[in-house]
Design a protein around this motif. Structure first.
Motif, PDB file in Angstrom:
ATOM      1  N   SER A  98      53.784  35.543  37.168  1.00 23.05           N
ATOM      2  CA  SER A  98      52.509  36.219  36.889  1.00 23.05           C
ATOM      3  C   SER A  98      52.102  36.030  35.435  1.00 23.05           C
ATOM      4  N   VAL A 191      41.261  44.018  35.819  1.00 27.62           N
ATOM      5  CA  VAL A 191      42.527  43.387  36.229  1.00 27.62           C
ATOM      6  C   VAL A 191      43.616  44.449  36.304  1.00 27.62           C
ATOM      7  N   VAL A 225      47.038  41.396  40.155  1.00 33.70           N
ATOM      8  CA  VAL A 225      48.093  40.409  39.898  1.00 33.70           C
ATOM      9  C   VAL A 225      49.432  40.988  40.371  1.00 33.70           C
ATOM     10  N   ALA A 242      47.549  36.179  42.339  1.00 29.55           N
ATOM     11  CA  ALA A 242      46.363  37.002  42.089  1.00 29.55           C
ATOM     12  C   ALA A 242      45.597  37.152  43.394  1.00 29.55           C
TER      13      ALA A 242
END
Ligand code: PMP
Length: 377
Positions: A98, A191, A225, A242
């Motif tokens: 990630s 995010v 994520v 993602a």
């Protein structure tokens, strides 16, 4: 020749100005009790080794061929795995861990000189990426109890990035707050870095969904994520993911193929797919880590530590005054001399705390006995 020297000098000046992330160390001595980088103490599903061995034995000849460029089989596998949230393969992106996914997310969506909001205490890589790309990062202080609240993020921005559960605190932000963030910032990319989400539970309802993947089809501005490094015990394989709406994923694929075109290698793709197919093992390991987290927390509390309520595979704990007058850095150093490594962060608000990964029963026992002896002496 002289031109080369000038280039070298320019490059080194640029590199010197970066303030890179300091990764947790990876010592090789087997005798060390390694509780510093939040790896899973248990091995991956046996199906992973079988799939990789098969890829090597029966089809090793295939290693001469490049892997699937967009890891389509794995994207399909991940979409199927999350089908209850209506995820399709075109809403999935995979990268080499990630960290790579996050690097591409920063390069893709966070614009130079436009504000990116993030908690003041969070994953140490975010300010590094922001710095490298000239993104203005506004750090929003955690609340007194170290929690994160969407109300504190009500200001104009081009992006928001939050680790959930947060690192290094381990505290979980409820899904309702993520919902609010996405709703209140329709023009920002939100995010949510869920590196540790598989160890988390809703405190009122253990069956309730905690992952923001469940909101992907509701919000076009949300990007989630995840990683195979923690709950799937595959940190060494480097697989990150993602999830987002199709246009954000297309942008990531473009960025990857323009900027860094390394697909996941064949063994990583095979191993990750195999891991997804062994749900009973995955659930068993996550539950075991949750139980051991509780055991570690209880034992530390008994020794006088102040432990934050963690929903991750680590705890953030403040030593009592009886241990080196509560000086966490001295304690970390002393533990190290006894072969136990934990993480100390030298930042003002958290410098009195240690981040301790949840180990197996023997590792927890060794840590607790060592702490007990230090308190007694
Ligand atoms: N996000 C967070 C919050 C992390 O703590 C980490 C690693 N420890 C990562 C992302 C990166 O993990 P990986 O690259 O192994 O997927």
């Amino acid at each position: 020749m002289s031109q080369l020297k000038i280039d070298d000098r320019l490059w080194s000046i640029k590199a010197r100005n970066l303030s890179p992330y300091v990764p947790g160390e990876q010592p090789t001595q087997a005798s060390l009790c390694k509780l510093n980088t939040n790896e899973n103490p248990f091995p991956p599903s046996p199906m992973v080794a079988t799939a990789i061995a098969q890829a090597l034995q029966n089809q090793a000849v295939n290693l001469r061929l490049y892997p699937e460029p967009e890891s389509d089989s794995l994207r399909q596998g991940l979409a199927t795995y999350h089908r209850q949230h209506g995820i399709t393969p075109s809403q999935v992106f995979v990268g080499n861990g990630s960290d790579e996914v996050l690097a591409l997310v920063f390069a893709c969506f966070f614009i130079k000189d436009r504000a990116l909001l993030t908690p003041d205490i969070s994953y140490g890589f975010y300010p590094v990426y922001a710095d490298t790309l000239g993104v203005e990062m506004i750090k929003i202080p955690l609340r007194e109890d170290f929690s994160i609240h969407s109300d504190d993020y009500r200001r104009p921005c081009a992006g928001i990035i939050i680790a959930n559960p947060n690192a290094p605190t381990g505290i979980l932000m409820p899904l309702s707050d993520i919902h609010k963030l996405c709703q209140e910032h329709p023009n920002a990319v939100v995010v949510i870095d869920e590196a540790y989400i598989d160890f988390a539970q809703n405190e009122h309802d253990a069956q309730a969904v905690v992952s923001a993947i469940s909101l992907i089809n509701e919000f076009d501005n949300l990007l989630v994520v995840q990683t195979f490094s923690k709950s799937r015990s595959l940190a060494g394989l480097r697989v990150g993911v993602a999830f987002a709406n199709v246009s954000l994923i297309e942008a990531l694929i473009r960025m990857k193929n323009s900027f860094n075109s390394y697909p996941l290698d064949r063994l990583a793709q095979a191993g990750a797919l195999a891991s997804l197919s062994d749900q009973p093992y995955f659930e068993q390991v996550c539950q075991l880590v949750q139980k051991l987290r509780q055991l570690l927390t209880d034992k530390l509390v008994t020794l006088g530590f102040d432990v934050l309520p963690s929903q991750a595979n680590f705890v953030f704990a403040k030593p009592p005054k009886t241990l080196f007058s509560g000086d966490a850095s001295v304690l970390a150093q002393t533990l190290r001399e006894q072969g136990i490594i934990v993480r100390h962060f030298n930042q003002p608000r958290v410098k009195d705390y240690l981040r301790i990964s949840v180990g197996d029963k023997e590792q927890i026992q060794r840590l607790i006995v060592t702490l007990y002896d230090l308190i007694k002496s």
